[in-house]
Design an enzyme around this catalytic site. Structure first.
Site, mmCIF file in Angstrom:
data_model
loop_
_atom_site.group_PDB
_atom_site.id
_atom_site.type_symbol
_atom_site.label_atom_id
_atom_site.label_comp_id
_atom_site.label_asym_id
_atom_site.label_seq_id
_atom_site.Cartn_x
_atom_site.Cartn_y
_atom_site.Cartn_z
ATOM 1 N NE ARG A 95 -3.572 -6.808 -4.308
ATOM 2 C CZ ARG A 95 -2.618 -7.825 -3.542
ATOM 3 N NH1 ARG A 95 -1.937 -7.784 -2.845
ATOM 4 N NH2 ARG A 95 -1.974 -8.866 -4.252
ATOM 5 C CE1 TYR A 96 -8.005 -10.853 -2.786
ATOM 6 C CE2 TYR A 96 -7.261 -8.939 -1.615
ATOM 7 C CZ TYR A 96 -6.591 -10.691 -2.238
ATOM 8 O OH TYR A 96 -5.601 -10.580 -2.089
ATOM 9 N NE ARG A 99 -10.060 -9.614 1.660
ATOM 10 C CZ ARG A 99 -10.629 -10.937 1.212
ATOM 11 N NH1 ARG A 99 -11.579 -10.421 -0.105
ATOM 12 N NH2 ARG A 99 -9.491 -11.781 0.472
ATOM 13 C CB CYS A 108 7.339 4.373 9.470
ATOM 14 S SG CYS A 108 5.881 3.471 8.105
ATOM 15 C CB CYS A 112 10.813 -2.700 7.781
ATOM 16 S SG CYS A 112 10.382 -1.828 9.315
ATOM 17 C CB CYS A 115 9.320 -1.507 3.729
ATOM 18 S SG CYS A 115 7.314 -0.461 3.932
ATOM 19 N NE ARG A 117 1.368 -0.796 0.364
ATOM 20 C CZ ARG A 117 0.155 -1.172 1.242
ATOM 21 N NH1 ARG A 117 0.896 -0.522 2.877
ATOM 22 N NH2 ARG A 117 -0.473 -2.021 0.872
ATOM 23 C CG ASP A 275 5.407 -8.636 -1.165
ATOM 24 O OD1 ASP A 275 5.172 -9.892 -1.201
ATOM 25 O OD2 ASP A 275 4.788 -7.971 -0.042
ATOM 26 C CG ASP A 312 -0.059 -10.246 -1.247
ATOM 27 O OD1 ASP A 312 -0.277 -10.381 -1.883
ATOM 28 O OD2 ASP A 312 -0.113 -8.983 -0.888
ATOM 29 C CE LYS A 319 -2.949 -10.171 2.343
ATOM 30 N NZ LYS A 319 -3.333 -9.354 1.159
HETATM 31 S S1 SF4 Z 1 7.417 -2.098 7.464
HETATM 32 FE FE1 SF4 Z 1 6.905 -0.460 5.962
HETATM 33 S S2 SF4 Z 1 5.231 0.230 6.531
HETATM 34 FE FE2 SF4 Z 1 5.201 -1.234 7.663
HETATM 35 S S3 SF4 Z 1 7.166 -0.438 9.265
HETATM 36 FE FE3 SF4 Z 1 7.684 -0.639 8.493
HETATM 37 S S4 SF4 Z 1 8.601 0.570 7.101
HETATM 38 FE FE4 SF4 Z 1 6.147 1.317 7.098
#
Ligand code: SF4
Length: 336
Positions: A95-96, A99, A108, A112, A115, A117, A275, A312, A319
């Site tokens: 996106r930049y 980087r 993982c 979470c 998350c 993603r 997000d 974000d 950001k």
């Molecule tokens: S935020 Fe998403 S990518 Fe990061 S550890 Fe938790 S589940 Fe995995």
């Protein structure tokens, strides 16, 4: 059974509220068993052991167990930051100009609920670094402007040592000048940070470690030991916290967290507004909440313990730092 190694932690991951209750000797209310979610729950026994109450008022429970609100969300797989649009080759998000983020894996230790993603996880995007890395390196050959790579995921430290080292050394050989590695392992599986891993990674220093602590309850003796190993090995450590309603959206909780991080040689780097990911609506806070917390923290904490509050935004906006004070016509203006 004693579960001491990180491999044992991963092999014995917990997938239901019933098991969490059994592990921690908590009363099991079958009405609270996890509802359906397209992103299924799993958690290491270590992280699950931090749960003190089997309901959503417990911050670790809320970050681990799908809420009934998740299932209500209709479009569970959208890409709110339009990362896919900025993927020149699978696995690389740019996106930049200077980087890019490399998603080495989508696995993982624990999932979470907030998350960012989850759209990729739910979609089942290609997550095998052996498949994506060759094309990423080819792309970087033609794009020397990309000087910095953030090895992310998923969690790259879920991979065995030799695979992590192969990824890191490939980027170094390619001429990447700055490497960052994003991991939540010190939080969800701190036994992953072994002396051997630190020793092997040290050969490629500097590598900036980016952790993801959200709550002071996560800064346990085991987590402190993992952070100490990383810091003693010379890795600079930054932390990114996500502001989550009902988990950490108050100045007292964040003050405690940021103090603990600094005491353990971790710089609170960003406080992220959650997000806009479908399925995480119950965690969202108004922007004013973050601004007011930052104002409060500024009065309570020294500068080294204060992160930047970030929203974000999709695509190239990137950001955006927000502050409770700004300037207009050479005057300071405060957010009311
Ligand atoms: S935020 Fe998403 S990518 Fe990061 S550890 Fe938790 S589940 Fe995995």
């Amino acid at each position: 059974m004693k579960i001491n190694s990180w491999q044992q932690q991963l092999n014995n991951r917990i997938t239901s509220v019933k098991e969490i209750c059994k592990l921690n000797g908590l009363a099991y209310d079958k009405n609270i068993d996890e509802p359906f979610s397209s992103m299924r729950m799993f958690v290491t026994p270590y992280y699950a052991s931090l749960i003190e109450k089997a309901d959503y008022s417990d911050p670790i429970f809320a970050m681990t167990v799908p809420s009934p609100e998740e299932a209500k969300s209709e479009q569970n797989s959208c890409d709110p930051l339009e990362e896919e649009k900025y993927m020149p080759v699978p696995g690389l998000i740019r996106r930049y100009p200077d980087r890019a983020v490399y998603t080495a894996t989508l696995n993982c230790a624990s999932r979470c609920r907030h998350c960012t993603r989850r759209w990729q996880i739910i979609k089942g995007a290609c997550s095998d670094w052996r498949e994506t890395l060759p094309a990423v390196l080819e792309y970087l050959k033609k794009e020397p402007k990309v000087e910095e790579i953030i090895i992310s995921g998923g969690d790259p430290l879920i991979l065995p040592d030799d695979e992590i080292i192969e990824i890191i050394s490939s980027f170094k050989k390619q001429g990447v000048k700055t490497l960052r590695l994003g991991t939540r392992m010190p939080v969800t599986c701190p036994m992953r940070i072994t002396d051997e891993l630190c020793q092997k990674m040290k050969a490629f220093s500097p590598i900036w470690i980016q952790t993801h602590f959200n709550h002071p309850k996560e800064v346990t003796t085991e987590a402190k030991e993992a952070l100490s190993k990383l810091a003693d090995s010379g890795f600079p450590i930054n932390n990114q916290t996500v502001l989550l309603k009902g988990v950490n959206d108050d100045a007292d909780t964040l003050e405690k967290l940021f103090r603990l991080l600094v005491q353990n040689r971790v710089r609170p780097y960003y406080l992220f507004q959650c997000d806009k990911i479908p399925g995480t609506e119950h965690f969202w806070t108004p922007l004013e909440t973050g601004l007011m917390i930052m104002k409060e923290l500024r009065e309570r904490l020294s500068g080294i313990a204060i992160p930047t509050f970030i929203v974000d935004r999709p695509a190239l906006d990137g950001k955006v730092p927000l502050s409770y004070a700004t300037a207009k016509s050479n005057e300071i203006v405060f957010t009311e």
